[in-house]
Design a protein around this motif. Structure first.
Motif, PDB file in Angstrom:
ATOM      1  N   LEU A 155       0.832  -1.202   0.000  1.00 65.08           N
ATOM      2  CA  LEU A 155       0.000   0.000   0.000  1.00 65.08           C
ATOM      3  C   LEU A 155       0.870   1.255   0.000  1.00 65.08           C
ATOM      4  O   LEU A 155       0.614   2.206  -0.745  1.00 65.08           O
ATOM      5  CB  LEU A 155      -0.916  -0.018   1.232  1.00 65.08           C
ATOM      6  N   ALA A 156       1.920   1.253   0.794  1.00 59.17           N
ATOM      7  CA  ALA A 156       2.824   2.404   0.872  1.00 59.17           C
ATOM      8  C   ALA A 156       3.562   2.598  -0.449  1.00 59.17           C
ATOM      9  O   ALA A 156       3.724   3.733  -0.917  1.00 59.17           O
ATOM     10  CB  ALA A 156       3.818   2.222   2.014  1.00 59.17           C
ATOM     11  N   ARG A 157       4.010   1.514  -1.045  1.00 62.09           N
ATOM     12  CA  ARG A 157       4.749   1.624  -2.311  1.00 62.09           C
ATOM     13  C   ARG A 157       3.872   2.185  -3.428  1.00 62.09           C
ATOM     14  O   ARG A 157       4.357   2.873  -4.317  1.00 62.09           O
ATOM     15  CB  ARG A 157       5.328   0.273  -2.703  1.00 62.09           C
ATOM     16  N   GLU A 158       2.575   1.908  -3.375  1.00 61.48           N
ATOM     17  CA  GLU A 158       1.650   2.457  -4.374  1.00 61.48           C
ATOM     18  C   GLU A 158       1.559   3.979  -4.266  1.00 61.48           C
ATOM     19  O   GLU A 158       1.268   4.650  -5.253  1.00 61.48           O
ATOM     20  CB  GLU A 158       0.258   1.852  -4.187  1.00 61.48           C
ATOM     21  N   ALA A 159       1.824   4.511  -3.075  1.00 53.91           N
ATOM     22  CA  ALA A 159       1.757   5.962  -2.865  1.00 53.91           C
ATOM     23  C   ALA A 159       2.950   6.688  -3.456  1.00 53.91           C
ATOM     24  O   ALA A 159       2.934   7.901  -3.595  1.00 53.91           O
ATOM     25  CB  ALA A 159       1.652   6.267  -1.376  1.00 53.91           C
ATOM     26  N   SER A 160       4.001   5.943  -3.811  1.00 48.96           N
ATOM     27  CA  SER A 160       5.209   6.566  -4.353  1.00 48.96           C
ATOM     28  C   SER A 160       5.733   5.745  -5.527  1.00 48.96           C
ATOM     29  O   SER A 160       6.573   4.860  -5.344  1.00 48.96           O
ATOM     30  CB  SER A 160       6.277   6.664  -3.265  1.00 48.96           C
ATOM     31  N   PRO A 161       5.272   6.055  -6.714  1.00 49.22           N
ATOM     32  CA  PRO A 161       5.706   5.276  -7.881  1.00 49.22           C
ATOM     33  C   PRO A 161       7.197   5.419  -8.199  1.00 49.22           C
ATOM     34  O   PRO A 161       7.755   4.598  -8.909  1.00 49.22           O
ATOM     35  CB  PRO A 161       4.843   5.825  -9.017  1.00 49.22           C
ATOM     36  N   ASP A 162       7.857   6.438  -7.651  1.00 48.92           N
ATOM     37  CA  ASP A 162       9.279   6.661  -7.936  1.00 48.92           C
ATOM     38  C   ASP A 162      10.196   6.043  -6.896  1.00 48.92           C
ATOM     39  O   ASP A 162      11.379   6.394  -6.830  1.00 48.92           O
ATOM     40  CB  ASP A 162       9.562   8.166  -8.026  1.00 48.92           C
ATOM     41  N   ASP A 163       9.695   5.136  -6.071  1.00 46.91           N
ATOM     42  CA  ASP A 163      10.484   4.467  -5.031  1.00 46.91           C
ATOM     43  C   ASP A 163      11.072   5.432  -4.017  1.00 46.91           C
ATOM     44  O   ASP A 163      12.119   5.176  -3.434  1.00 46.91           O
ATOM     45  CB  ASP A 163      11.606   3.611  -5.640  1.00 46.91           C
ATOM     46  N   ASP A 164      10.398   6.557  -3.803  1.00 43.87           N
ATOM     47  CA  ASP A 164      10.825   7.489  -2.764  1.00 43.87           C
ATOM     48  C   ASP A 164      10.433   6.945  -1.395  1.00 43.87           C
ATOM     49  O   ASP A 164       9.692   5.978  -1.279  1.00 43.87           O
ATOM     50  CB  ASP A 164      10.163   8.860  -2.969  1.00 43.87           C
ATOM     51  N   THR A 165      10.907   7.592  -0.356  1.00 47.80           N
ATOM     52  CA  THR A 165      10.578   7.204   1.010  1.00 47.80           C
ATOM     53  C   THR A 165       9.102   7.450   1.294  1.00 47.80           C
ATOM     54  O   THR A 165       8.568   8.506   0.970  1.00 47.80           O
ATOM     55  CB  THR A 165      11.430   8.007   2.012  1.00 47.80           C
ATOM     56  N   VAL A 166       8.469   6.453   1.894  1.00 46.58           N
ATOM     57  CA  VAL A 166       7.083   6.584   2.341  1.00 46.58           C
ATOM     58  C   VAL A 166       7.040   6.199   3.812  1.00 46.58           C
ATOM     59  O   VAL A 166       7.601   5.179   4.217  1.00 46.58           O
ATOM     60  CB  VAL A 166       6.121   5.682   1.533  1.00 46.58           C
ATOM     61  N   LEU A 167       6.385   7.039   4.585  1.00 47.87           N
ATOM     62  CA  LEU A 167       6.170   6.746   6.004  1.00 47.87           C
ATOM     63  C   LEU A 167       4.702   6.430   6.213  1.00 47.87           C
ATOM     64  O   LEU A 167       3.830   7.165   5.757  1.00 47.87           O
ATOM     65  CB  LEU A 167       6.548   7.939   6.876  1.00 47.87           C
ATOM     66  N   VAL A 168       4.438   5.332   6.887  1.00 47.35           N
ATOM     67  CA  VAL A 168       3.082   5.006   7.313  1.00 47.35           C
ATOM     68  C   VAL A 168       3.022   5.377   8.786  1.00 47.35           C
ATOM     69  O   VAL A 168       3.805   4.876   9.591  1.00 47.35           O
ATOM     70  CB  VAL A 168       2.763   3.510   7.132  1.00 47.35           C
TER      71      VAL A 168
ATOM     72  N   PHE B 153       1.669   4.732  19.079  1.00 50.46           N
ATOM     73  CA  PHE B 153       1.795   5.109  17.675  1.00 50.46           C
ATOM     74  C   PHE B 153       2.852   4.219  17.044  1.00 50.46           C
ATOM     75  O   PHE B 153       3.708   3.658  17.724  1.00 50.46           O
ATOM     76  CB  PHE B 153       2.130   6.595  17.487  1.00 50.46           C
ATOM     77  N   GLY B 154       2.755   4.110  15.743  1.00 49.46           N
ATOM     78  CA  GLY B 154       3.732   3.327  15.006  1.00 49.46           C
ATOM     79  C   GLY B 154       4.162   4.053  13.752  1.00 49.46           C
ATOM     80  O   GLY B 154       3.386   4.824  13.166  1.00 49.46           O
ATOM     81  N   VAL B 155       5.400   3.829  13.363  1.00 50.54           N
ATOM     82  CA  VAL B 155       5.941   4.379  12.130  1.00 50.54           C
ATOM     83  C   VAL B 155       6.517   3.213  11.342  1.00 50.54           C
ATOM     84  O   VAL B 155       7.302   2.430  11.872  1.00 50.54           O
ATOM     85  CB  VAL B 155       7.053   5.415  12.391  1.00 50.54           C
ATOM     86  N   VAL B 156       6.093   3.101  10.099  1.00 49.51           N
ATOM     87  CA  VAL B 156       6.676   2.120   9.191  1.00 49.51           C
ATOM     88  C   VAL B 156       7.307   2.914   8.068  1.00 49.51           C
ATOM     89  O   VAL B 156       6.657   3.767   7.463  1.00 49.51           O
ATOM     90  CB  VAL B 156       5.620   1.144   8.632  1.00 49.51           C
ATOM     91  N   ARG B 157       8.563   2.630   7.792  1.00 49.12           N
ATOM     92  CA  ARG B 157       9.280   3.344   6.743  1.00 49.12           C
ATOM     93  C   ARG B 157       9.572   2.388   5.600  1.00 49.12           C
ATOM     94  O   ARG B 157      10.132   1.316   5.793  1.00 49.12           O
ATOM     95  CB  ARG B 157      10.589   3.915   7.281  1.00 49.12           C
ATOM     96  N   ILE B 158       9.180   2.815   4.400  1.00 49.13           N
ATOM     97  CA  ILE B 158       9.414   2.038   3.192  1.00 49.13           C
ATOM     98  C   ILE B 158      10.310   2.875   2.284  1.00 49.13           C
ATOM     99  O   ILE B 158       9.949   3.981   1.894  1.00 49.13           O
ATOM    100  CB  ILE B 158       8.095   1.728   2.443  1.00 49.13           C
ATOM    101  N   ASP B 159      11.478   2.350   1.964  1.00 51.84           N
ATOM    102  CA  ASP B 159      12.397   3.001   1.025  1.00 51.84           C
ATOM    103  C   ASP B 159      12.529   2.094  -0.191  1.00 51.84           C
ATOM    104  O   ASP B 159      13.290   1.118  -0.165  1.00 51.84           O
ATOM    105  CB  ASP B 159      13.770   3.212   1.671  1.00 51.84           C
ATOM    106  N   GLY B 160      11.761   2.407  -1.234  1.00 53.00           N
ATOM    107  CA  GLY B 160      11.818   1.594  -2.449  1.00 53.00           C
ATOM    108  C   GLY B 160      11.433   0.157  -2.173  1.00 53.00           C
ATOM    109  O   GLY B 160      10.427  -0.124  -1.542  1.00 53.00           O
TER     110      GLY B 160
END
Length: 172
Positions: free
Chosen positions: A33-46, A55-62
């Motif tokens: 779901l997070a990767r869909e928010a950034s088609p350019d493989d940029d950093t996405v934080l959930v 609270f929780g933070v999930v970080r997706i880098d590419g």
């Protein structure tokens, strides 16, 4: 009550979108779901917040594996959304089902009640307090000390440190 948002870093700054986690069952689903928010493989934080108790933070880098931080693992374990983040790996559990050493073959397999021991160890398996990658936001301006000392409005404080408070507020 919970709140979940995606913050995607783009060339133009941070973009926020609220997200519904009802169809998310695993960390892999959340990462997709997070990767869909950034088609350019940029950093996405959930960013996920449950009733101001954790609270929780999930970080997706590419395509890298997700990095996870949870402010209170025990509180998150009582939430269906928190359970998504509390993977066996994060909890330090052996998830190899084929490991015969992990089997408890003590003669109680045929219906004898041996739950008293299991209940105590299962409850202790999830620690109270922070769990995960405390350096998850270091390069974005939120160090370990700051992350661990965040208040009840942690997601707003994280967004402010990232310079994304305005975009987060638009989806809150």
């Amino acid at each position: 009550m919970y709140f979940a948002a995606l913050l995607a870093r783009t060339e133009d700054g941070w973009e926020a979108s609220d997200t519904e986690l009802d169809d998310v069952e695993t960390l892999s689903d959340l990462a997709d779901l997070a990767r869909e928010a950034s088609p350019d493989d940029d950093t996405v934080l959930v960013l996920i917040e449950q009733e101001d108790s954790w609270f929780g933070v999930v970080r997706i880098d590419g395509e890298d594996d997700p990095r996870i931080y949870v402010s209170d693992a025990a509180a998150a374990a009582r939430s269906s959304y928190g359970e998504i983040l509390l993977t066996d790996e994060l909890l330090g559990r052996n998830s190899d089902d084929d490991d015969l050493d992990a089997l408890d073959l003590d003669g109680t397999e045929d219906g004898e009640d041996d739950d008293a021991e299991d209940d105590g160890s299962a409850a202790e398996a999830v620690p109270h307090g922070p769990l995960g990658d405390t350096a998850i936001l270091d390069d974005l301006g939120v160090g370990e000390k700051e992350l661990k000392s965040l208040s009840d409005d942690a997601l707003t404080e994280i967004a402010e440190a990232l310079g994304a408070s305005e975009v987060l507020e638009t989806v809150r």
